[in-house]
Design an enzyme around this catalytic site. Structure first.
Site, PDB file in Angstrom:
ATOM      1  N   HIS A  95     -14.526 -17.627  14.585  1.00 13.74           N
ATOM      2  CA  HIS A  95     -13.883 -18.725  13.857  1.00 13.74           C
ATOM      3  C   HIS A  95     -12.391 -18.458  13.848  1.00 13.74           C
ATOM      4  CE1 HIS A  95     -13.744 -22.065  10.921  1.00 13.74           C
ATOM      5  NE2 HIS A  95     -12.671 -21.415  10.470  1.00 13.74           N
ATOM      6  N   CYS A  96     -11.607 -19.408  14.352  1.00 10.92           N
ATOM      7  CA  CYS A  96     -10.167 -19.219  14.509  1.00 10.92           C
ATOM      8  C   CYS A  96      -9.416 -19.995  13.433  1.00 10.92           C
ATOM      9  CB  CYS A  96      -9.718 -19.684  15.897  1.00 10.92           C
ATOM     10  SG  CYS A  96      -7.939 -19.495  16.170  1.00 10.92           S
ATOM     11  N   PRO A  97      -8.657 -19.314  12.584  1.00 10.38           N
ATOM     12  CA  PRO A  97      -7.881 -20.046  11.559  1.00 10.38           C
ATOM     13  C   PRO A  97      -6.740 -20.857  12.158  1.00 10.38           C
ATOM     14  CG  PRO A  97      -7.349 -17.703  11.518  1.00 10.38           C
ATOM     15  CD  PRO A  97      -8.504 -17.866  12.461  1.00 10.38           C
TER      16      PRO A  97
ATOM     17  N   ASN B 240      -8.413 -23.994  12.833  1.00  9.06           N
ATOM     18  CA  ASN B 240      -9.266 -24.383  11.707  1.00  9.06           C
ATOM     19  C   ASN B 240     -10.630 -24.836  12.199  1.00  9.06           C
ATOM     20  OD1 ASN B 240      -9.824 -24.742   8.970  1.00  9.06           O
ATOM     21  ND2 ASN B 240      -9.318 -26.918   9.043  1.00  9.06           N
ATOM     22  N   ASN B 241     -11.160 -24.111  13.178  1.00  6.93           N
ATOM     23  CA  ASN B 241     -12.442 -24.451  13.775  1.00  6.93           C
ATOM     24  C   ASN B 241     -12.975 -23.224  14.489  1.00  6.93           C
ATOM     25  OD1 ASN B 241     -14.639 -26.013  14.565  1.00  6.93           O
ATOM     26  ND2 ASN B 241     -13.365 -27.748  15.146  1.00  6.93           N
TER      27      ASN B 241
END
Length: 353
Positions: A69-71, A74-75
């Site tokens: 999950h990549c901040p 945001n997905n």
């Protein structure tokens, strides 16, 4: 050229953000009912986890071929947007390298034109250049400071994002994800620990870097397959990886140790009242912390010197039936000497009378 970099970076960035990774359909089950025994069941999505899929706590869905999950976007990075995300990681450093070159040459030429060499000193006059014609954009002290700051940002982005790109390419060329690389490492540890003599073969490696590359990058931009069924190498089948995950899950239950909370813990990231060492050694991870009350039972599965990770044991249905997993300070718990359900000694210790 800078505009071209900007357009391509933003296009891949927003593609990775809005296209998304692709989610396992709610209520999904395999075509053959007997295959359910090889899969894990997700209570949140009320469906079986398809091969290569994992549940994301942030997205609250099971993600197809989840990498992480990549901040930034945001997905999650997964099946559908892995190529766009990797291209973003490639283009951002290239654009920053180009910008860094412009900053360096600008500062060099402007400062060179303002240097005066004396007998005993070298002076830099930032008011105006000695050489005509003067530049269209004035270059004073504030412009120099802004250019130097922008150069630092560009070089920092090049190094940080460039390293992430290298990591992503390593897993792509072996047709893995970051999670699957970790599963493979745990498989080797399990086999070595129990001395079973078995050999774990990662089933999705096509044996060729080019074939693995083509599993993610295509001319159409649409990855191959449907995100649920995957081509596997000879000697493996569709559920080789999920079977290994089930073995690791059972092994984790065997190796887990029961603890009892002896102090209250609010669940904050960096607790001040639990000691200086606990405060400064908080785990650098997005995994949550769990709040504890004195007397709570926790099943710990792994730990650090001053922190532990585990799941709170639900005593009754009044607890809500929701699994609570996360980190907690080691100082707040003590090891249970006996299993409360079987009243048997833990870890081979003899029961005292």
């Amino acid at each position: 050229m800078l505009l071209n970099w900007t357009v391509m970076i933003l296009y891949n960035y927003f593609s990775a953000m809005f296209v998304g990774p692709g989610y396992v359909p709610l209520g999904w089950t395999p075509e053959k009912s007997q295959d359910c025994m090889y899969l894990q069941y997700c209570k949140v999505c009320q469906s079986y986890k398809a091969p290569r899929s994992h549940h994301c706590r942030k997205c609250n869905r099971c993600v197809m071929k989840m990498d992480h999950h990549c901040p930034w976007i945001n997905n999650c990075c997964g099946y559908q947007n892995h190529a766009s995300f990797t291209l973003f990681l490639l283009l951002a450093p290239l654009g920053c390298i180009h910008a860094s070159f412009i900053f360096i040459m600008t500062m060099y030429t402007q400062l060179y034109n303002r240097i005066s060499f004396g007998w005993s000193s070298v002076k830099i006059d930032m008011s105006a250049a000695k050489r005509d014609p003067r530049p269209i954009i004035p270059f004073g002290l504030s412009a120099f400071a802004a250019s130097l700051f922008a150069l630092g940002l560009a070089l920092g982005t090049t190094i940080a994002v460039g390293m992430l790109f290298i990591i992503q390419m390593k897993v792509i060329l072996t047709n893995k994800t970051s999670i699957e690389s970790w599963i493979e490492e745990k498989a080797k540890d399990r086999i070595q620990y129990y001395q079973t003599g078995e050999t774990f073969i990662f089933p999705y490696d096509m044996g060729s870097k080019w074939k693995n590359f083509r599993q993610v990058f295509t001319w159409s931009g649409i990855p191959e397959g449907d995100g649920l069924d995957w081509p596997v190498r000879d000697g493996c089948h569709q559920y080789s990886l999920t079977i290994e995950q089930l073995k690791q899950k059972a092994d984790k239950r065997v190796r887990s140790v029961r603890y009892r909370a002896i102090e209250d813990y609010s669940g904050v990231c960096c607790p001040v009242t639990k000691g200086v060492k606990t405060f400064f050694t908080t785990p650098c991870t997005e995994e949550p912390r769990i709040a504890l009350r004195k007397g709570d039972l926790i099943l710990a599965t792994r730990g650090l010197k001053h922190w532990m990770y585990g799941e709170k044991i639900l005593i009754s249905a009044a607890d809500g039936g929701i699994r609570e997993r996360g980190w907690f300070p080691r100082k707040c718990v003590e090891k249970c000497q006996y299993d409360s359900e079987t009243d048997q000694p833990v870890d081979g210790e003899k029961k005292s009378k």
